[in-house]
Design a protein around this motif. Structure first.
Motif, PDB file in Angstrom:
ATOM      1  N   HIS A 239       0.776  -1.198   0.218  1.00  0.00           N
ATOM      2  CA  HIS A 239      -0.095  -0.124   0.084  1.00  0.00           C
ATOM      3  C   HIS A 239       0.952   1.383   0.104  1.00  0.00           C
ATOM      4  N   PRO A 240       0.582   2.446  -0.470  1.00  0.00           N
ATOM      5  CA  PRO A 240       0.656   3.279  -1.237  1.00  0.00           C
ATOM      6  C   PRO A 240       1.991   4.231   0.844  1.00  0.00           C
ATOM      7  N   PHE A 241       3.073   4.481   0.439  1.00  0.00           N
ATOM      8  CA  PHE A 241       3.358   4.886   2.028  1.00  0.00           C
ATOM      9  C   PHE A 241       4.784   5.922   1.865  1.00  0.00           C
ATOM     10  N   SER A 242       5.422   6.970   2.093  1.00  0.00           N
ATOM     11  CA  SER A 242       6.249   8.048   1.729  1.00  0.00           C
ATOM     12  C   SER A 242       7.721   8.156   2.563  1.00  0.00           C
ATOM     13  N   MET A 243       7.419   6.749   4.071  1.00  0.00           N
ATOM     14  CA  MET A 243       9.014   7.077   4.947  1.00  0.00           C
ATOM     15  C   MET A 243       9.188   5.829   5.511  1.00  0.00           C
ATOM     16  N   ILE A 244      10.337   5.131   5.220  1.00  0.00           N
ATOM     17  CA  ILE A 244      10.100   3.783   5.722  1.00  0.00           C
ATOM     18  C   ILE A 244      11.826   4.071   6.671  1.00  0.00           C
ATOM     19  N   GLY A 245      11.853   2.793   7.662  1.00  0.00           N
ATOM     20  CA  GLY A 245      11.974   2.848   9.382  1.00  0.00           C
ATOM     21  C   GLY A 245      12.163   0.873   9.224  1.00  0.00           C
ATOM     22  N   ILE A 246      13.638   1.066   9.515  1.00  0.00           N
ATOM     23  CA  ILE A 246      13.887  -0.151  10.855  1.00  0.00           C
ATOM     24  C   ILE A 246      13.637  -0.264  11.622  1.00  0.00           C
ATOM     25  N   VAL A 247      12.705  -1.516  12.765  1.00  0.00           N
ATOM     26  CA  VAL A 247      12.643  -1.124  13.920  1.00  0.00           C
ATOM     27  C   VAL A 247      13.483  -2.841  14.064  1.00  0.00           C
ATOM     28  N   TRP A 248      13.399  -2.751  15.392  1.00  0.00           N
ATOM     29  CA  TRP A 248      13.547  -3.948  15.882  1.00  0.00           C
ATOM     30  C   TRP A 248      13.450  -3.764  17.991  1.00  0.00           C
ATOM     31  N   ARG A 249      13.403  -5.108  18.626  1.00  0.00           N
ATOM     32  CA  ARG A 249      12.622  -5.387  19.517  1.00  0.00           C
ATOM     33  C   ARG A 249      13.578  -4.725  20.831  1.00  0.00           C
ATOM     34  N   ASP A 250      14.721  -4.838  20.519  1.00  0.00           N
ATOM     35  CA  ASP A 250      15.296  -4.030  21.951  1.00  0.00           C
ATOM     36  C   ASP A 250      16.141  -3.182  21.787  1.00  0.00           C
ATOM     37  N   PRO A 251      15.130  -1.801  22.542  1.00  0.00           N
ATOM     38  CA  PRO A 251      16.145  -0.052  22.018  1.00  0.00           C
ATOM     39  C   PRO A 251      17.133  -0.296  22.553  1.00  0.00           C
ATOM     40  N   SER A 252      17.568  -0.740  23.449  1.00  0.00           N
ATOM     41  CA  SER A 252      19.080  -0.409  24.761  1.00  0.00           C
ATOM     42  C   SER A 252      20.157  -1.957  23.074  1.00  0.00           C
ATOM     43  N   VAL A 253      19.755  -2.391  22.065  1.00  0.00           N
ATOM     44  CA  VAL A 253      21.124  -3.229  21.206  1.00  0.00           C
ATOM     45  C   VAL A 253      20.644  -2.304  20.362  1.00  0.00           C
ATOM     46  N   GLU A 254      22.242  -1.708  20.015  1.00  0.00           N
ATOM     47  CA  GLU A 254      22.687  -1.657  18.925  1.00  0.00           C
ATOM     48  C   GLU A 254      22.125  -2.036  17.445  1.00  0.00           C
TER      49      GLU A 254
ATOM     50  N   ALA B   8       9.956   3.353  30.200  1.00  0.00           N
ATOM     51  CA  ALA B   8       9.703   2.272  30.643  1.00  0.00           C
ATOM     52  C   ALA B   8       8.268   1.628  29.951  1.00  0.00           C
ATOM     53  N   GLY B   9       8.244   2.075  28.917  1.00  0.00           N
ATOM     54  CA  GLY B   9       6.641   1.722  27.880  1.00  0.00           C
ATOM     55  C   GLY B   9       7.085   1.008  26.799  1.00  0.00           C
ATOM     56  N   PRO B  10       6.671   0.986  26.182  1.00  0.00           N
ATOM     57  CA  PRO B  10       6.254  -0.614  24.498  1.00  0.00           C
ATOM     58  C   PRO B  10       7.995  -0.297  23.538  1.00  0.00           C
ATOM     59  N   ALA B  11       9.115   0.236  24.831  1.00  0.00           N
ATOM     60  CA  ALA B  11       9.666   1.221  23.152  1.00  0.00           C
ATOM     61  C   ALA B  11      10.653   0.519  22.221  1.00  0.00           C
ATOM     62  N   ARG B  12      10.816   0.505  21.147  1.00  0.00           N
ATOM     63  CA  ARG B  12      11.157  -0.247  20.197  1.00  0.00           C
ATOM     64  C   ARG B  12      13.398   0.417  19.769  1.00  0.00           C
ATOM     65  N   GLY B  13      14.195  -0.151  19.260  1.00  0.00           N
ATOM     66  CA  GLY B  13      14.913  -0.056  18.838  1.00  0.00           C
ATOM     67  C   GLY B  13      14.506   0.496  17.279  1.00  0.00           C
ATOM     68  N   GLY B  14      15.800   1.570  16.734  1.00  0.00           N
ATOM     69  CA  GLY B  14      15.136   2.284  15.070  1.00  0.00           C
ATOM     70  C   GLY B  14      16.121   2.141  14.771  1.00  0.00           C
ATOM     71  N   THR B  15      16.187   3.254  13.502  1.00  0.00           N
ATOM     72  CA  THR B  15      17.472   3.338  12.724  1.00  0.00           C
ATOM     73  C   THR B  15      16.558   4.877  12.362  1.00  0.00           C
ATOM     74  N   ALA B  16      16.738   5.784  11.694  1.00  0.00           N
ATOM     75  CA  ALA B  16      15.984   7.328  11.662  1.00  0.00           C
ATOM     76  C   ALA B  16      14.893   6.847  10.189  1.00  0.00           C
ATOM     77  N   PRO B  17      13.831   7.182  10.066  1.00  0.00           N
ATOM     78  CA  PRO B  17      13.456   6.730   9.084  1.00  0.00           C
ATOM     79  C   PRO B  17      13.583   7.615   7.500  1.00  0.00           C
TER      80      PRO B  17
END
Length: 450
Positions: free
Chosen positions: A81-96, A135-144
């Protein structure tokens, strides 16, 4: 805070049902509570959408190897479906993520694919450790990355070799997030613009709350904070901070015009409803969004809506991380909800979110220079906002680290207008924008009358 979901905009609701075959079942398969909301309910109410697709081992990886153990994962060319921004996320925000993230896209309605583009893998924008938001449901991620109107995507993520001969690895739970920021703000139909604004800023509790914190500062339609002269700004400053007695001649720059959250179409139902504040604003950290420079100024609101949706729905934050945004034409936008004149707690500089504000210049400035208009607006904004709290843009201040580049509790001397890299180990705000900060400091001090 609304959890990560796969939703559809109202305008695509019917089309989504008809074209669902374009998006594999895996795109919506998520056993976590993040997908508990019914798509049919969200489709009619929420402008914009986020498609979340799992990344799987690429050809050449052992067939029995799980995505978590693979050193190279991705997504083959796929129509979505159409989109305009893309990023990659992963489960643990403390992991690089140590490696390379590249994407290719196809413009909607076309048949040609873009060149491979590399996403910034930094994980340096985040709530401080110990904060309620962290403390919330945060994720790690790239810049979009802003890619414009697209309906095709391809992804490859490759782990970097390690120095200790261990098998290169990637974070677990890697997914590609395809963000549709909602209706384009360039519609030639005024009625369509009015309809979009009505939907995006529905008069619900959250929308009223976001507007109330700027009461008395905005135009009658609530779309912009009005610009004020230096003298009027100095008199008004004592209302926000009684310590700035008129007899002490407060050094406050003229208040610039600022596009409000309503003005750029923030869907207030996405963010956490509670507003969080710090005690004061002692420093400003300047960032670049690393979303690329391929946007037009007329698309700035769409870019900002995309970042907002990515921060909240994909990364799991309470709201947009930055307190303010500035586009290449020098327009200033309100960021995180809470009031443009108030000390709003952001999630922009891990370790130094307390008693500071984050300003993001939309674009990528590692090798490209920011516009002169954007640099001037950094001066204009900081001269006013820092002035409200007695800040001297040309001086330094001692801040207490909450972790990250500096150990928690460490007292660090920083410039009142700093770059993100000053508070965290990162290339942000890019070498070319960082090199303009002395100019911004000088301009800001002059506007304050120093």
């Amino acid at each position: 805070m609304r959890p990560l979901t796969v939703s559809s905009i109202g305008a695509l609701a019917a089309a989504a049902l008809a074209s669902l075959a374009l998006v594999p079942t895996a795109a919506t398969a998520d056993t976590s509570p993040r997908t508990a909301l019914a798509a049919s309910a969200a489709a009619a109410e929420t402008p914009g959408a986020t498609q979340s697709l799992p990344l799987l081992p690429l050809p050449g990886t052992r067939a029995d190897q799980s995505p978590a153990a693979a050193s190279s994962v991705g997504l083959p060319p796929r129509e979505v479906h159409p989109f305009s921004m893309i990023g990659i996320v992963w489960r643990d925000p403390s992991v690089e993520l140590h490696g390379t993230v590249q994407v290719r896209t196809r413009a909607r309605g076309g048949d040609r694919w873009s060149d491979w583009q590399t996403l910034a893998t930094h994980g340096d924008h985040a709530p401080d450790l110990g904060s309620q938001e962290a403390a919330g449901p945060a994720r790690g991620g790239t810049a979009p990355l802003w890619v414009g109107d697209c309906d095709g995507v391809q992804v490859r993520v490759t782990a970097a070799p390690t120095s200790n001969k261990a098998r290169p690895s990637l974070p677990s739970g890697l997914r590609v997030e395809l963000v549709d920021p909602g209706a384009d703000d360039e519609s030639p139909d005024p009625a369509a613009d009015e309809d979009r604004t009505t939907v995006a800023t529905a008069a619900d509790e959250a929308g009223a709350q976001a507007a109330a914190v700027n009461a008395g500062l905005t135009t009658s339609d609530g779309l912009e904070v009005k610009a004020l002269s230096k003298r009027a700004s100095e008199l008004e400053a004592t209302q926000f901070n009684p310590a700035l007695a008129p007899a002490k001649r407060p050094f406050v720059g003229p208040r610039p015009g600022i596009v409000t959250r309503r003005g750029w179409g923030a869907d207030e139902r996405l963010r956490e409803k509670k507003l969080h504040y710090t005690r004061t604003v002692r420093a400003a950290f300047v960032h670049h969004s690393a979303t690329g420079n391929g946007y037009r100024c007329a698309q700035s609101a769409s870019v900002l809506r995309g970042i907002y949706r990515y921060h909240v729905q994909s990364l799991g934050w309470a709201d947009l991380g930055y307190n303010f945004a500035i586009d290449k034409c020098g327009r200033i936008f309100e960021g995180r909800a809470g009031g443009v004149a108030k000390p709003v707690l952001g999630a922009h500089t891990f370790g130094f979110n307390q008693n500071s504000m984050g300003i993001v210049v939309l674009g990528t400035f590692d090798t490209s220079a920011p516009s002169a208009a954007a640099v001037r607006s950094v001066s204009r904004l900081t001269a006013w906002k820092l002035g409200l709290y007695g800040g001297n843009p040309g001086s330094s201040v001692t801040m207490v680290s909450a972790g990250g580049k500096y150990a928690p509790g460490k007292r660090v001397r920083l410039r009142v207008i700093s770059g993100h890299r000053d508070g965290f180990t990162t290339a942000c705000p890019g070498a070319r924008l960082y090199g303009k900060l002395p100019t911004a400091r000088t301009g800001s001090a002059q506007l304050q009358g120093r």
